[in-house]
Design a protein around this motif. Structure first.
Motif, PDB file in Angstrom:
ATOM      1  N   PHE A   1       1.380  -2.043 -11.269  1.00  0.00           N
ATOM      2  CA  PHE A   1       0.304  -1.083 -11.534  1.00  0.00           C
ATOM      3  C   PHE A   1      -0.888  -1.781 -12.195  1.00  0.00           C
ATOM      4  CE2 PHE A   1      -1.773   1.711 -14.629  1.00  0.00           C
ATOM      5  CZ  PHE A   1      -2.257   2.703 -13.794  1.00  0.00           C
ATOM      6  N   ASP A   2      -0.615  -2.575 -13.218  1.00  0.00           N
ATOM      7  CA  ASP A   2      -1.697  -3.272 -13.926  1.00  0.00           C
ATOM      8  C   ASP A   2      -2.470  -4.185 -12.978  1.00  0.00           C
ATOM      9  OD1 ASP A   2      -0.653  -1.997 -16.150  1.00  0.00           O
ATOM     10  OD2 ASP A   2      -0.056  -3.829 -17.191  1.00  0.00           O
TER      11      ASP A   2
ATOM     12  N   ARG B   1      -2.735  -3.985  -9.681  1.00  0.00           N
ATOM     13  CA  ARG B   1      -3.495  -3.170  -8.727  1.00  0.00           C
ATOM     14  C   ARG B   1      -4.729  -2.551  -9.394  1.00  0.00           C
ATOM     15  NH1 ARG B   1      -0.514  -1.889  -4.009  1.00  0.00           N
ATOM     16  NH2 ARG B   1       1.667  -2.500  -4.188  1.00  0.00           N
ATOM     17  N   LEU B   2      -4.552  -2.053 -10.604  1.00  0.00           N
ATOM     18  CA  LEU B   2      -5.662  -1.408 -11.314  1.00  0.00           C
ATOM     19  C   LEU B   2      -6.787  -2.402 -11.579  1.00  0.00           C
ATOM     20  CD1 LEU B   2      -6.468   1.340 -12.757  1.00  0.00           C
ATOM     21  CD2 LEU B   2      -5.745   0.190 -14.844  1.00  0.00           C
TER      22      LEU B   2
ATOM     23  N   GLU C   1      -8.683  -3.248  -8.441  1.00  0.00           N
ATOM     24  CA  GLU C   1      -9.570  -2.189  -7.947  1.00  0.00           C
ATOM     25  C   GLU C   1     -10.906  -2.181  -8.688  1.00  0.00           C
ATOM     26  OE1 GLU C   1      -9.257   0.814  -5.855  1.00  0.00           O
ATOM     27  OE2 GLU C   1      -7.699  -0.336  -4.846  1.00  0.00           O
TER      28      GLU C   1
ATOM     29  N   THR D   1     -11.509  -0.674 -11.590  1.00  0.00           N
ATOM     30  CA  THR D   1     -11.759   0.654 -12.155  1.00  0.00           C
ATOM     31  C   THR D   1     -12.433   0.527 -13.514  1.00  0.00           C
ATOM     32  OG1 THR D   1      -9.581   0.718 -13.181  1.00  0.00           O
ATOM     33  CG2 THR D   1      -9.772   1.688 -10.985  1.00  0.00           C
TER      34      THR D   1
ATOM     35  N   PRO E   1      -5.568  -0.957 -18.118  1.00  0.00           N
ATOM     36  CA  PRO E   1      -4.254  -0.367 -17.833  1.00  0.00           C
ATOM     37  C   PRO E   1      -3.772   0.591 -18.935  1.00  0.00           C
ATOM     38  CG  PRO E   1      -4.252  -2.659 -17.164  1.00  0.00           C
ATOM     39  CD  PRO E   1      -5.554  -2.418 -17.890  1.00  0.00           C
TER      40      PRO E   1
ATOM     41  N   ALA F   1      -5.672   3.769 -18.620  1.00  0.00           N
ATOM     42  CA  ALA F   1      -5.232   4.495 -17.429  1.00  0.00           C
ATOM     43  C   ALA F   1      -3.936   5.250 -17.717  1.00  0.00           C
ATOM     44  CB  ALA F   1      -5.037   3.524 -16.265  1.00  0.00           C
ATOM     45  N   ARG F   2      -3.003   4.591 -18.373  1.00  0.00           N
ATOM     46  CA  ARG F   2      -1.744   5.266 -18.723  1.00  0.00           C
ATOM     47  C   ARG F   2      -2.013   6.441 -19.662  1.00  0.00           C
ATOM     48  NH1 ARG F   2       0.204   0.220 -17.598  1.00  0.00           N
ATOM     49  NH2 ARG F   2      -0.319  -0.740 -19.576  1.00  0.00           N
TER      50      ARG F   2
ATOM     51  N   ILE G   1      -6.782   6.151 -10.209  1.00  0.00           N
ATOM     52  CA  ILE G   1      -5.480   5.802 -10.795  1.00  0.00           C
ATOM     53  C   ILE G   1      -4.347   6.368  -9.945  1.00  0.00           C
ATOM     54  CG2 ILE G   1      -3.975   6.170 -12.793  1.00  0.00           C
ATOM     55  CD1 ILE G   1      -6.669   6.227 -14.466  1.00  0.00           C
TER      56      ILE G   1
ATOM     57  N   ILE H   1      -3.700   4.358  -6.892  1.00  0.00           N
ATOM     58  CA  ILE H   1      -2.959   3.138  -7.221  1.00  0.00           C
ATOM     59  C   ILE H   1      -1.481   3.454  -7.446  1.00  0.00           C
ATOM     60  CG2 ILE H   1      -2.692   1.331  -8.972  1.00  0.00           C
ATOM     61  CD1 ILE H   1      -5.847   1.563  -9.244  1.00  0.00           C
ATOM     62  N   THR H   2      -1.186   4.554  -8.114  1.00  0.00           N
ATOM     63  CA  THR H   2       0.222   4.906  -8.327  1.00  0.00           C
ATOM     64  C   THR H   2       0.893   5.255  -7.001  1.00  0.00           C
ATOM     65  OG1 THR H   2      -0.292   7.220  -8.879  1.00  0.00           O
ATOM     66  CG2 THR H   2      -0.115   5.659 -10.724  1.00  0.00           C
TER      67      THR H   2
END
Length: 146
Positions: free
Chosen positions: A23-24, A26-27, A30, A32, A36, A39-40, A107, A110-111
């Motif tokens: 996830f981190d 990918r984020l 991107e 964004t 991370p 985002a969480r 987000i 990405i998930t």
């Protein structure tokens, strides 16, 4: 003494770490507007709804000061606001703002990508069963049944 690396606890811990790392990555790839950790925080705030900051920290498994830093930065960008709790004027509630919607959309894309990776090689039936079983295990630990 030999420790089995494939026990339930190790498998869950390894899986959580691997998913978080994916996830981190990918984020960050991107580009964004959030880190991370932020985002969480947005995801957990969206899941919980308007919630006290200390409750959010507990649900995320974070120290209150760590969460406070994330919320500070999100508030500066207008993604969240802290509002007084009507039931306790000393407490603050974290509330998402409409400005958070675009970040949450990125987000959740990405998930979704991470979820697709996780279910590679699993049939729909297997994926559904895995989710049902994990929910059952989670419920075994909820409610303080000690």
């Amino acid at each position: 003494m030999r420790i089995d690396p494939d026990t339930f606890g190790f498998l869950l811990t390894d899986l959580a770490r691997l998913i978080r790392t994916d996830f981190d990555r990918r984020l960050l790839g991107e580009g964004t507007a959030v880190t991370p950790g932020e985002a969480r925080t947005l995801l957990h705030a969206a899941r919980a709804g308007e919630v006290r900051q200390n409750v959010l920290a507990e649900r995320m498994g974070l120290e209150p000061m760590t969460l406070s830093t994330y919320v500070d930065r999100l508030e500066e960008r207008g993604f969240v606001q802290r509002v007084p709790d009507a039931s306790d004027r000393r407490a603050k509630l974290v509330r998402l703002t409409p400005a958070a919607e675009e970040a949450l959309a990125a987000i959740t894309r990405i998930t979704s990508q991470a979820r697709l990776r996780a279910r590679e090689g699993l049939s729909d039936e297997e994926w559904s069963m895995l989710n049902r079983l994990l929910k059952k295990v989670r419920s075994n630990f909820q409610g303080g049944g000690f």
